[in-house]
Design a protein around this motif. Structure first.
Motif, PDB file in Angstrom:
ATOM      1  N   MET A 118      24.109 -52.851  19.134  1.00  0.00           N
ATOM      2  CA  MET A 118      25.198 -52.332  18.302  1.00  0.00           C
ATOM      3  C   MET A 118      24.922 -50.928  17.758  1.00  0.00           C
ATOM      4  O   MET A 118      25.071 -50.661  16.578  1.00  0.00           O
ATOM      5  CB  MET A 118      25.495 -53.310  17.167  1.00  0.00           C
ATOM      6  CG  MET A 118      26.014 -54.648  17.681  1.00  0.00           C
ATOM      7  SD  MET A 118      26.471 -55.803  16.381  1.00  0.00           S
ATOM      8  CE  MET A 118      27.829 -54.925  15.624  1.00  0.00           C
ATOM      9  N   GLY A 119      24.490 -50.035  18.634  1.00  0.00           N
ATOM     10  CA  GLY A 119      24.293 -48.648  18.238  1.00  0.00           C
ATOM     11  C   GLY A 119      22.965 -48.344  17.579  1.00  0.00           C
ATOM     12  O   GLY A 119      22.698 -47.209  17.205  1.00  0.00           O
ATOM     13  N   VAL A 120      22.117 -49.355  17.408  1.00  0.00           N
ATOM     14  CA  VAL A 120      20.791 -49.144  16.833  1.00  0.00           C
ATOM     15  C   VAL A 120      19.779 -49.272  17.967  1.00  0.00           C
ATOM     16  O   VAL A 120      19.792 -50.241  18.719  1.00  0.00           O
ATOM     17  CB  VAL A 120      20.477 -50.175  15.723  1.00  0.00           C
ATOM     18  CG1 VAL A 120      19.061 -49.970  15.187  1.00  0.00           C
ATOM     19  CG2 VAL A 120      21.497 -50.079  14.604  1.00  0.00           C
ATOM     20  N   THR A 121      18.917 -48.263  18.095  1.00  0.00           N
ATOM     21  CA  THR A 121      17.920 -48.250  19.162  1.00  0.00           C
ATOM     22  C   THR A 121      16.533 -48.168  18.532  1.00  0.00           C
ATOM     23  O   THR A 121      16.258 -47.278  17.728  1.00  0.00           O
ATOM     24  CB  THR A 121      18.144 -47.035  20.095  1.00  0.00           C
ATOM     25  OG1 THR A 121      19.481 -47.062  20.585  1.00  0.00           O
ATOM     26  CG2 THR A 121      17.187 -47.066  21.272  1.00  0.00           C
ATOM     27  N   LEU A 122      15.674 -49.123  18.894  1.00  0.00           N
ATOM     28  CA  LEU A 122      14.283 -49.127  18.448  1.00  0.00           C
ATOM     29  C   LEU A 122      13.437 -48.621  19.597  1.00  0.00           C
ATOM     30  O   LEU A 122      13.546 -49.111  20.725  1.00  0.00           O
ATOM     31  CB  LEU A 122      13.850 -50.546  18.059  1.00  0.00           C
ATOM     32  CG  LEU A 122      12.373 -50.720  17.673  1.00  0.00           C
ATOM     33  CD1 LEU A 122      12.048 -49.946  16.403  1.00  0.00           C
ATOM     34  CD2 LEU A 122      12.045 -52.200  17.495  1.00  0.00           C
ATOM     35  N   VAL A 123      12.616 -47.599  19.333  1.00  0.00           N
ATOM     36  CA  VAL A 123      11.851 -46.951  20.398  1.00  0.00           C
ATOM     37  C   VAL A 123      10.397 -46.745  20.007  1.00  0.00           C
ATOM     38  O   VAL A 123      10.067 -46.594  18.836  1.00  0.00           O
ATOM     39  CB  VAL A 123      12.459 -45.568  20.773  1.00  0.00           C
ATOM     40  CG1 VAL A 123      13.846 -45.715  21.348  1.00  0.00           C
ATOM     41  CG2 VAL A 123      12.468 -44.625  19.588  1.00  0.00           C
ATOM     42  N   ASP A 124       9.541 -46.742  21.036  1.00  0.00           N
ATOM     43  CA  ASP A 124       8.163 -46.261  20.919  1.00  0.00           C
ATOM     44  C   ASP A 124       8.128 -44.877  21.541  1.00  0.00           C
ATOM     45  O   ASP A 124       8.719 -44.666  22.613  1.00  0.00           O
ATOM     46  CB  ASP A 124       7.189 -47.169  21.682  1.00  0.00           C
ATOM     47  CG  ASP A 124       6.676 -48.320  20.840  1.00  0.00           C
ATOM     48  OD1 ASP A 124       6.706 -48.238  19.595  1.00  0.00           O
ATOM     49  OD2 ASP A 124       6.223 -49.316  21.443  1.00  0.00           O
ATOM     50  N   ILE A 125       7.435 -43.958  20.893  1.00  0.00           N
ATOM     51  CA  ILE A 125       7.390 -42.568  21.346  1.00  0.00           C
ATOM     52  C   ILE A 125       5.939 -42.110  21.435  1.00  0.00           C
ATOM     53  O   ILE A 125       5.154 -42.342  20.502  1.00  0.00           O
ATOM     54  CB  ILE A 125       8.159 -41.647  20.367  1.00  0.00           C
ATOM     55  CG1 ILE A 125       9.606 -42.142  20.213  1.00  0.00           C
ATOM     56  CG2 ILE A 125       8.113 -40.200  20.833  1.00  0.00           C
ATOM     57  CD1 ILE A 125      10.360 -41.475  19.074  1.00  0.00           C
ATOM     58  N   ILE A 126       5.606 -41.455  22.546  1.00  0.00           N
ATOM     59  CA  ILE A 126       4.273 -40.871  22.710  1.00  0.00           C
ATOM     60  C   ILE A 126       4.463 -39.429  23.179  1.00  0.00           C
ATOM     61  O   ILE A 126       5.105 -39.180  24.202  1.00  0.00           O
ATOM     62  CB  ILE A 126       3.432 -41.634  23.754  1.00  0.00           C
ATOM     63  CG1 ILE A 126       3.268 -43.100  23.354  1.00  0.00           C
ATOM     64  CG2 ILE A 126       2.066 -40.966  23.927  1.00  0.00           C
ATOM     65  CD1 ILE A 126       2.620 -43.965  24.418  1.00  0.00           C
ATOM     66  N   SER A 127       3.899 -38.488  22.428  1.00  0.00           N
ATOM     67  CA  SER A 127       3.945 -37.075  22.806  1.00  0.00           C
ATOM     68  C   SER A 127       2.562 -36.649  23.280  1.00  0.00           C
ATOM     69  O   SER A 127       1.548 -36.975  22.654  1.00  0.00           O
ATOM     70  CB  SER A 127       4.372 -36.207  21.617  1.00  0.00           C
ATOM     71  OG  SER A 127       5.709 -36.485  21.269  1.00  0.00           O
ATOM     72  N   ARG A 128       2.565 -35.895  24.395  1.00  0.00           N
ATOM     73  CA  ARG A 128       1.305 -35.449  24.993  1.00  0.00           C
ATOM     74  C   ARG A 128       1.366 -33.960  25.313  1.00  0.00           C
ATOM     75  O   ARG A 128       2.427 -33.419  25.582  1.00  0.00           O
ATOM     76  CB  ARG A 128       1.052 -36.199  26.301  1.00  0.00           C
ATOM     77  CG  ARG A 128       0.821 -37.677  26.185  1.00  0.00           C
ATOM     78  CD  ARG A 128       0.650 -38.326  27.575  1.00  0.00           C
ATOM     79  NE  ARG A 128       0.316 -39.729  27.499  1.00  0.00           N
ATOM     80  CZ  ARG A 128       1.205 -40.711  27.457  1.00  0.00           C
ATOM     81  NH1 ARG A 128       2.491 -40.439  27.506  1.00  0.00           N
ATOM     82  NH2 ARG A 128       0.811 -41.967  27.392  1.00  0.00           N
ATOM     83  N   VAL A 129       0.191 -33.362  25.343  1.00  0.00           N
ATOM     84  CA  VAL A 129      -0.007 -32.024  25.906  1.00  0.00           C
ATOM     85  C   VAL A 129      -1.152 -32.170  26.901  1.00  0.00           C
ATOM     86  O   VAL A 129      -2.243 -32.624  26.522  1.00  0.00           O
ATOM     87  CB  VAL A 129      -0.346 -30.972  24.825  1.00  0.00           C
ATOM     88  CG1 VAL A 129      -0.755 -29.653  25.468  1.00  0.00           C
ATOM     89  CG2 VAL A 129       0.830 -30.763  23.881  1.00  0.00           C
ATOM     90  N   ASN A 130      -0.905 -31.847  28.164  1.00  0.00           N
ATOM     91  CA  ASN A 130      -1.918 -32.005  29.220  1.00  0.00           C
ATOM     92  C   ASN A 130      -2.557 -33.395  29.196  1.00  0.00           C
ATOM     93  O   ASN A 130      -3.779 -33.527  29.209  1.00  0.00           O
ATOM     94  CB  ASN A 130      -3.010 -30.935  29.097  1.00  0.00           C
ATOM     95  CG  ASN A 130      -2.464 -29.556  29.330  1.00  0.00           C
ATOM     96  OD1 ASN A 130      -1.584 -29.351  30.163  1.00  0.00           O
ATOM     97  ND2 ASN A 130      -2.968 -28.591  28.576  1.00  0.00           N
TER      98      ASN A 130
END
Length: 145
Positions: A118-130
């Protein structure tokens, strides 16, 4: 459904997939898109409003993470030929920043959708450099009604 070849490196095209506009755009590449996953990119530049002393600031990295989620939604709607809805960060459950990216570094952020309802999104996020993990987060984003 449209058939677009990835990666998408056209910054104007990518910018048109999210509701944010310059100078507040924190994604410039769409590297991978699959069901429940996206990888977005950003090259840190001095033109970015969150770059200070050649370092991309915490607030910019958090916004980059959130816009990576927005890019997932925007690209989904683009593929269906529908206008993307506006969304916002509903909550940040966890966030850890290990280091800040520097000028000209390429940030690649993987977003994995854990749940959408219903328009709500639960996410895992990983940011990387090289391939070095520079930050992780779990967020809920909410579509504006």
């Amino acid at each position: 459904m449209k058939n677009i070849e990835l990666p998408i490196l056209d910054t104007t095209f990518v910018e048109n997939l999210i509701p944010q506009k310059a100078p507040f755009v924190m994604v410039d590449k769409l590297l991978l898109f699959e069901e429940n996953k996206i990888v977005a990119g950003l090259t840190v530049s001095n033109k970015n409003i969150f770059t200070s002393n050649e370092v991309f600031q915490e607030s910019g990295l958090v916004e980059h993470m959130a816009q990576s989620v927005a890019l997932y939604t925007g690209y989904q709607y683009f593929l269906k030929n529908e206008p993307a809805p506006t969304g916002y960060i509903g909550s940040i459950k966890t966030i850890q920043i290990n280091r800040l990216p520097k000028l000209n570094e390429q940030v690649e952020t993987s977003v994995t959708v854990l749940q959408e309802f219903m328009g709500v999104t639960l996410v895992d996020i990983i940011s990387r450099v090289n391939n070095e993990v520079i930050g992780t987060s779990q967020m809920k984003t909410v579509l504006a009604s």
